[in-house]
Design a protein around this motif. Structure first.
Motif, PDB file in Angstrom:
ATOM      1  N   TYR A   1     -15.529 -22.964   3.383  1.00 24.39           N
ATOM      2  CA  TYR A   1     -14.356 -22.185   2.991  1.00 24.39           C
ATOM      3  C   TYR A   1     -14.763 -20.950   2.192  1.00 24.39           C
ATOM      4  CZ  TYR A   1      -9.790 -21.050   1.036  1.00 24.39           C
ATOM      5  OH  TYR A   1      -8.643 -20.397   0.668  1.00 24.39           O
ATOM      6  N   LEU A   2     -15.774 -21.085   1.339  1.00 24.21           N
ATOM      7  CA  LEU A   2     -16.255 -19.923   0.595  1.00 24.21           C
ATOM      8  C   LEU A   2     -16.835 -18.883   1.548  1.00 24.21           C
ATOM      9  CD1 LEU A   2     -16.848 -18.489  -2.049  1.00 24.21           C
ATOM     10  CD2 LEU A   2     -18.982 -19.778  -2.201  1.00 24.21           C
ATOM     11  N   LEU A   3     -17.599 -19.327   2.529  1.00 23.57           N
ATOM     12  CA  LEU A   3     -18.138 -18.390   3.511  1.00 23.57           C
ATOM     13  C   LEU A   3     -17.023 -17.724   4.309  1.00 23.57           C
ATOM     14  CD1 LEU A   3     -21.200 -20.431   4.848  1.00 23.57           C
ATOM     15  CD2 LEU A   3     -21.230 -18.472   3.300  1.00 23.57           C
ATOM     16  N   GLU A   4     -15.968 -18.469   4.578  1.00 22.34           N
ATOM     17  CA  GLU A   4     -14.819 -17.908   5.286  1.00 22.34           C
ATOM     18  C   GLU A   4     -14.164 -16.789   4.468  1.00 22.34           C
ATOM     19  OE1 GLU A   4     -10.358 -19.425   6.487  1.00 22.34           O
ATOM     20  OE2 GLU A   4     -12.018 -20.861   6.613  1.00 22.34           O
TER      21      GLU A   4
ATOM     22  N   GLN B   1     -25.416  -2.177   5.284  1.00 22.56           N
ATOM     23  CA  GLN B   1     -25.413  -3.407   4.495  1.00 22.56           C
ATOM     24  C   GLN B   1     -24.577  -3.212   3.235  1.00 22.56           C
ATOM     25  OE1 GLN B   1     -27.139  -6.756   4.714  1.00 22.56           O
ATOM     26  NE2 GLN B   1     -25.433  -6.877   3.303  1.00 22.56           N
ATOM     27  N   LEU B   2     -23.692  -4.194   2.972  1.00 25.46           N
ATOM     28  CA  LEU B   2     -22.939  -4.213   1.729  1.00 25.46           C
ATOM     29  C   LEU B   2     -23.766  -4.916   0.660  1.00 25.46           C
ATOM     30  CD1 LEU B   2     -19.393  -5.166   3.055  1.00 25.46           C
ATOM     31  CD2 LEU B   2     -20.046  -2.959   2.074  1.00 25.46           C
ATOM     32  N   TYR B   3     -23.655  -4.433  -0.584  1.00 20.97           N
ATOM     33  CA  TYR B   3     -24.354  -5.025  -1.709  1.00 20.97           C
ATOM     34  C   TYR B   3     -23.376  -5.179  -2.866  1.00 20.97           C
ATOM     35  CZ  TYR B   3     -28.820  -3.975   0.593  1.00 20.97           C
ATOM     36  OH  TYR B   3     -29.857  -3.924   1.469  1.00 20.97           O
ATOM     37  N   THR B   4     -23.640  -6.182  -3.694  1.00 20.26           N
ATOM     38  CA  THR B   4     -22.910  -6.285  -4.948  1.00 20.26           C
ATOM     39  C   THR B   4     -23.499  -5.285  -5.941  1.00 20.26           C
ATOM     40  OG1 THR B   4     -24.383  -8.033  -5.762  1.00 20.26           O
ATOM     41  CG2 THR B   4     -22.425  -8.719  -4.536  1.00 20.26           C
TER      42      THR B   4
ATOM     43  N   VAL C   1     -10.466  -5.433  -3.251  1.00 21.77           N
ATOM     44  CA  VAL C   1     -11.892  -5.630  -3.475  1.00 21.77           C
ATOM     45  C   VAL C   1     -12.450  -4.366  -4.113  1.00 21.77           C
ATOM     46  CG1 VAL C   1     -14.132  -5.878  -2.340  1.00 21.77           C
ATOM     47  CG2 VAL C   1     -12.210  -7.290  -1.624  1.00 21.77           C
ATOM     48  N   ASP C   2     -13.180  -4.540  -5.196  1.00 20.75           N
ATOM     49  CA  ASP C   2     -13.820  -3.419  -5.880  1.00 20.75           C
ATOM     50  C   ASP C   2     -15.080  -3.954  -6.534  1.00 20.75           C
ATOM     51  OD1 ASP C   2     -14.469  -1.064  -7.042  1.00 20.75           O
ATOM     52  OD2 ASP C   2     -12.890  -1.090  -8.558  1.00 20.75           O
ATOM     53  N   GLY C   3     -16.191  -3.310  -6.245  1.00 19.79           N
ATOM     54  CA  GLY C   3     -17.442  -3.796  -6.815  1.00 19.79           C
ATOM     55  C   GLY C   3     -18.543  -3.908  -5.791  1.00 19.79           C
ATOM     56  N   LEU C   4     -18.284  -3.448  -4.562  1.00 18.79           N
ATOM     57  CA  LEU C   4     -19.307  -3.434  -3.526  1.00 18.79           C
ATOM     58  C   LEU C   4     -19.786  -2.005  -3.305  1.00 18.79           C
ATOM     59  CD1 LEU C   4     -17.855  -5.842  -0.813  1.00 18.79           C
ATOM     60  CD2 LEU C   4     -19.790  -6.283  -2.317  1.00 18.79           C
ATOM     61  N   VAL C   5     -21.000  -1.872  -2.850  1.00 13.40           N
ATOM     62  CA  VAL C   5     -21.534  -0.580  -2.426  1.00 13.40           C
ATOM     63  C   VAL C   5     -22.054  -0.727  -1.012  1.00 13.40           C
ATOM     64  CG1 VAL C   5     -22.111   0.282  -4.712  1.00 13.40           C
ATOM     65  CG2 VAL C   5     -23.764  -1.107  -3.476  1.00 13.40           C
ATOM     66  N   LEU C   6     -21.927   0.353  -0.234  1.00 18.93           N
ATOM     67  CA  LEU C   6     -22.375   0.362   1.157  1.00 18.93           C
ATOM     68  C   LEU C   6     -23.583   1.279   1.272  1.00 18.93           C
ATOM     69  CD1 LEU C   6     -22.077  -0.328   4.145  1.00 18.93           C
ATOM     70  CD2 LEU C   6     -20.407   1.522   4.341  1.00 18.93           C
TER      71      LEU C   6
ATOM     72  N   LEU D   1     -20.280 -18.120  -5.017  1.00 16.00           N
ATOM     73  CA  LEU D   1     -19.000 -17.930  -5.695  1.00 16.00           C
ATOM     74  C   LEU D   1     -19.109 -16.851  -6.769  1.00 16.00           C
ATOM     75  CD1 LEU D   1     -16.075 -18.832  -6.147  1.00 16.00           C
ATOM     76  CD2 LEU D   1     -16.940 -20.581  -7.710  1.00 16.00           C
ATOM     77  N   ASP D   2     -20.231 -16.810  -7.495  1.00 15.75           N
ATOM     78  CA  ASP D   2     -20.415 -15.782  -8.520  1.00 15.75           C
ATOM     79  C   ASP D   2     -20.431 -14.385  -7.905  1.00 15.75           C
ATOM     80  OD1 ASP D   2     -20.500 -17.695 -10.491  1.00 15.75           O
ATOM     81  OD2 ASP D   2     -22.689 -17.839 -10.506  1.00 15.75           O
ATOM     82  N   ASP D   3     -21.127 -14.234  -6.777  1.00 16.94           N
ATOM     83  CA  ASP D   3     -21.142 -12.940  -6.094  1.00 16.94           C
ATOM     84  C   ASP D   3     -19.752 -12.560  -5.597  1.00 16.94           C
ATOM     85  OD1 ASP D   3     -23.833 -12.790  -6.559  1.00 16.94           O
ATOM     86  OD2 ASP D   3     -24.420 -13.476  -4.564  1.00 16.94           O
ATOM     87  N   PHE D   4     -19.027 -13.534  -5.085  1.00 17.36           N
ATOM     88  CA  PHE D   4     -17.689 -13.262  -4.555  1.00 17.36           C
ATOM     89  C   PHE D   4     -16.726 -12.891  -5.678  1.00 17.36           C
ATOM     90  CE2 PHE D   4     -13.611 -14.976  -2.703  1.00 17.36           C
ATOM     91  CZ  PHE D   4     -13.450 -13.949  -1.798  1.00 17.36           C
ATOM     92  N   LYS D   5     -16.847 -13.569  -6.803  1.00 18.27           N
ATOM     93  CA  LYS D   5     -15.966 -13.297  -7.941  1.00 18.27           C
ATOM     94  C   LYS D   5     -16.140 -11.873  -8.442  1.00 18.27           C
ATOM     95  CE  LYS D   5     -17.440 -14.681 -11.848  1.00 18.27           C
ATOM     96  NZ  LYS D   5     -17.883 -15.487 -13.016  1.00 18.27           N
ATOM     97  N   ALA D   6     -17.379 -11.356  -8.388  1.00 10.86           N
ATOM     98  CA  ALA D   6     -17.665 -10.044  -8.956  1.00 10.86           C
ATOM     99  C   ALA D   6     -16.998  -8.907  -8.203  1.00 10.86           C
ATOM    100  CB  ALA D   6     -19.178  -9.823  -8.989  1.00 10.86           C
TER     101      ALA D   6
END
Length: 829
Positions: free
Chosen positions: A623-626, A709-712, A660-665, A577-582
């Motif tokens: 549900y979080l994984l979904e 691969q996507l990363y936070t 969504v903003d905060g991921l890098v590819l 959840l913390d990773d998803f929130k970011a």
């Protein structure tokens, strides 16, 4: 032992002739049936001078002993079965069940008339006749354990069940066939009971009559209750604090609809049933609002009812997690909240941490899991805010209530880590050896913490099945009797006692609790007090202040705790959840439903329901994984790069309703010779895709795998790795020749255009004035001007004869040169 003595006393009565012959015939038949078996098991007598037994003889003896044991066990089994069958039917003083369903008034005073009403049921296999109901007053029960034993005793026991009340209070009943029930009512002036000193008296209602096999007067059944008798109005009354819990199991899932209001999704409609008229929570509210009690509330229940008062959805039984139906409990929820707001106004309200976390499970199974205790302080803050928002009252968050009041040093440490300074325990967990009385509940245990040790007998008085009126009435009278016996232990002391009942009483248990508390508030030996006052009471210096060691925690309760694997799963969900929130543009839409669902995963409500607890944890995690899976890389097919430098596009898809903003590819190649470029930042609007292009350089030809691969932003992998194949091919000689030929043609064309431009001379000045011709040019240079020198090109054209020069064609040449040809155009000379 008491029951066996009673049965023996009954058998000493003179039986009739018919009964004697019947028993003799049965005994003879049993003896004849047992003789063959006994004869087969008896070994033959050996001579005195017999030699030692041979192995064969020894084996025979062993076999005979085994056969004897088998016969004995079989006989014992038949006897036990016969006894059990007889007990089911009822014999002797258990031939009928006498139930005292109501005692009015519950606490009689001098001059009152006591009314006993109830039922009589024939539990035997034969008809009961010549029946009479009569009250029996027993001796004073001098201790709390004596009251407990009397409440458990079954069957009639002469002496212990007292004597019949004088004054002609017998009531005759007609015969009862097996299984038939008949009601009765007895009215007894209190003066006829001849109650003496203050104390607890056992009051029984016995049924006497005859059976077909025993045609003489005998006690066929007895029902018991208790009469608390207290005439003195002492100033040092015992102050009793009764906790009134409003707690339920978790009802809300982590799912919400994607609309603007984020419509919540409930597991089922069980909460609406509890709030409806006649439901458990509705009864708790209706009964509690007229009592002087301390309300102990789980804020998760308040939050759930508040959500139900609006629009909500319910998971469809047997459907998928997304298959929901509209909820229908809005009216019940709104009415319940309105009534609760009025009921708690001006009352002592204590709130537990949000979702009532299982402190003992955390202490014993969760402390080894990273971050397991971190949410307790947040749950306490959330609890305070929820109560103030929904009920508009200030709640006390300074109390912790471990499951069943069972504590040890580790449980106390966990409870205080959430900010609580008072821990509610129970006297069967924190014992007071050497004391002949129950001390005041409050006792300091160090570090500014106070343990409030609730009385175990009073706290468990209303447990069990109280759906029958007789069981409920007995529980009320026994509760009052125990409270009076407690007060009489030290009548000169003013003590503060806490009663902590079960967390989620049934409707019948709640009704009995309310009746007991109401009767107690009208008594002369006890008064009521708030839990806050009980925590501030002067402690007894002789009371136990040392908490038990973890090894003394009850094994039965330890078996029902949440396992360590449950806390590991909670930790995994929190981190996800913390990773998803970011990465979310508006994380506040996701965090509250998930964080409260995670709090519910460690609730006390899961005790005894391990399967349901596991299902709830799995549903939150899935549900979080979904949701996390809604942001993903679109699968890419294998590609071919025809050259040493090229561009590889990779597409990120966002199926969430928000951006969504905060991921890098990042791309990574399996071959050193293929450089796939630097990582790129990902920013995708809700329900959109973004294509990112990576410039690649290949040093040689061949195939390679590229991993996307996507990363936070903190470097944690997000989602699954996507792999695709890249084939780098070389540039062929034919292609090079074609490219070289094309370049050569372009160069030649440029040279030709340059030559043509050079030949045409410089372009005239467009700003220069035009010359007006004044006549033919005589070529003699009369104007004094030097003759112009012919250009080399003109001389060459004259020499070749390809151009004609004359005095009459000079004007045409000038006009032609006034408009030089554009670059790339073809010019005819």
């Amino acid at each position: 032992m008491d029951e066996r003595v009673a049965e023996a006393a009954e058998r000493q009565a003179p039986p009739g002739r018919r009964g004697t012959n019947r028993w003799r015939r049965r005994a003879t038949a049993l003896l004849l049936a047992a003789l063959p078996a006994l004869g087969s098991t008896l070994p033959a007598a050996a001579p005195a001078t017999a030699a030692p037994a041979s192995p064969t003889a020894a084996q025979s003896t062993t076999a005979q002993s085994a056969a004897h044991r088998a016969t004995t066990q079989a006989a014992a089994g038949r006897t036990a079965a016969t006894t059990a069958a007889a007990a089911l039917q009822g014999t002797g003083s258990r031939s009928a069940r006498v139930s005292v369903n109501e005692v009015t008034p519950a606490v009689p005073a001098a001059g009152d008339t006591l009314t006993l009403s109830g039922t009589v049921t024939n539990t035997s296999g034969s008809t009961l006749s010549h029946l009479e109901i009569a009250p029996r007053i027993g001796p004073t029960l001098g201790s709390r354990s004596a009251i407990e034993q009397a409440g458990r005793r079954q069957g009639y026991l002469s002496g212990a069940d007292g004597t019949e009340v004088s004054g002609g209070h017998r009531v005759k009943l007609s015969g009862l066939a097996p299984g038939i029930t008949r009601s009765f009512a007895l009215k007894i002036p209190v003066s006829d009971l001849h109650l003496g000193a203050d104390g607890v008296y056992q009051l029984g209602v016995s049924l006497t009559g005859q059976t077909r096999t025993r045609p003489y007067p005998q006690v066929l059944g007895i029902g018991r209750t208790f009469v608390p008798w207290h005439k003195k109005n002492t100033a040092s009354r015992t102050r009793i604090t009764y906790l009134w819990p409003l707690i339920s199991k978790p009802h809300v899932t982590a799912r919400t609809q994607s609309d603007e209001q984020q419509t919540p999704v409930f597991r089922d409609e069980s909460l609406a049933k509890e709030l409806a008229p006649g439901g458990r929570l509705q009864e708790m509210l209706e009964l509690g609002k007229d009592l002087d009690v301390t309300w102990v509330i789980d804020p998760d229940l308040l939050a759930s009812v508040d959500m139900m008062a609006g629009r909500y959805r319910v998971l469809k039984p047997g459907g998928t997690p997304d298959d929901t139906v509209a909820g229908k409990g809005q009216e019940y929820a709104q009415h319940w909240l309105d009534e609760l707001q009025r009921a708690v106004r001006g009352k002592d309200v204590v709130t537990l941490p949000f979702a009532d976390p299982d402190l003992a499970s955390l202490a014993h199974r969760g402390t080894t899991v990273r971050g397991a205790l971190g949410s307790l302080s947040h749950a306490t803050t959330l609890a305070r805010n929820t109560v103030e928002t929904v009920l508009h009252v200030k709640a006390n968050t300074d109390f912790a209530w471990p499951y069943e009041g069972a504590v040890d040093t580790s449980v106390v440490d966990v409870a205080t880590s959430a900010g609580a300074h008072n821990v509610i325990a129970r006297s069967d967990s924190v014992r007071d050896p050497g004391l002949s009385y129950s001390p005041t509940a409050a006792r300091p245990i160090g570090s500014g913490t106070t343990a409030l040790v609730a009385d175990a007998r009073l706290s468990t008085a209303f447990e069990g099945d109280l759906s029958r009126a007789g069981a409920s009435s007995l529980a009320v009278q026994q509760f009052l009797a125990q409270s009076l016996a407690l007060a009489d232990q030290a009548p000169s002391r003013t003590r503060s006692i806490v009663v902590a009942p079960q967390r989620m009483p049934s409707v019948s248990q709640a009704q009995a609790m309310a009746a007991g508390v109401k009767a107690l508030s009208d008594s002369s030996w006890a008064g009521t007090a708030d839990l806050t006052d009980a925590a501030e009471a002067t402690p007894d210096p002789r009371a136990q202040r040392r908490m038990p060691a973890p090894s003394s925690y009850p094994a039965s309760l330890r078996r029902s705790e949440l396992p360590t694997a449950a806390f590991e799963q909670v930790r995994k969900t929190k981190e996800g959840l913390d990773d998803f929130k970011a990465i979310l543009d508006t994380p506040e839409r996701v965090m509250p439903p998930f964080s409260t669902a995670i709090d519910r995963e460690v609730s006390n409500a899961w005790r005894g329901h391990s399967g349901s607890a596991r299902d709830y944890r799995d549903s939150v995690e899935e549900y979080l994984l979904e949701l996390r899976g809604a942001v993903k890389l679109i699968k890419k097919s294998d590609i071919t790069l025809s050259g040493r430098e090229a561009t590889i596009p990779v597409t990120v898809q966002n199926n969430l309703a928000q951006g969504v903003d905060g991921l890098v590819l990042e791309l990574r190649s399996s071959r050193v010779g293929l450089d796939v470029g630097d990582r790129k930042r990902v920013k995708v609007d809700g329900e959109h895709t973004q294509s990112l292009k990576f410039d690649t350089t290949a040093k040689n030809n061949g195939r390679a795998y590229v991993y996307a691969q996507l990363y936070t932003e903190d470097g944690e992998p997000y989602g699954k790795v996507m792999r695709f194949q890249v084939n780098v091919t070389s540039i062929t000689s034919t292609v090079l020749l074609v490219i070289a030929g094309g370049v050569l043609l372009i160069v030649l064309a440029g040279i030709r255009m340059y030559t043509q431009r050079k030949r045409s001379g410089p372009a005239p000045d467009p700003d220069a004035p035009l010359e007006e011709p004044d006549g033919e040019d005589d070529g003699d240079g009369k104007d004094g001007d030097a003759p112009a020198e012919e250009p080399d090109e003109d001389r060459q054209e004259k020499a070749d004869g390809t151009a004609t020069a004359g005095s009459g064609e000079g004007d045409d040449t000038v006009r032609e040169n006034d408009n030089p040809p554009a670059t790339g155009e073809k010019v005819d000379r």
